[in-house]
Design an enzyme around this catalytic site. Sequence first.
Site: not given
Length: 114
Positions: A30, A100-101
């Site tokens: 991220d 998204h996970l």
Amino acid sequence: MVDCLFCKFVKKELPTRVVFEDDTCLAFEDINPKAPVHVLVIPKKHLSSTNAMTSEDETGLGHLTLVARKIAQEKKIDQSGYRTVMNTGPDAGQSVFHIHLHLLGGRSMGWPPG
Ligand code: 5GP
Ligand code: ZN
């Protein structure tokens, strides 16, 4: 989908820090991590959110959880603990509309989330 940021990562049209990839999914760091480990695991197939899922997507999205666990093991947070989160819609704070996970770990986290 043409204007989707995460689809551009899948197609390698934009660079990102990939931590895992296979035929159906991509995992990358991220850009604005909320924990020492913060990885996003996405299906290569564009789906805007869990609201767009059909039964056809069940296996592929289940696969994301197994990939998140594998990354948690590699990052050595599987025993200390980690959180997998999929935000859907405005109240959950979803900001990117390619499913998204989130894999978060490496620190203690509160519950319930804010
Ligand atoms: P959401 O709020 O939709 O659940 O999560 C979107 C996530 O995508 C956020 O944690 C945000 O930091 C991340 N993100 C947004 N833009 C980029 C980007 O350009 N690259 C990467 N690696 N992550 C991004
Ligand atoms: Zn997409």
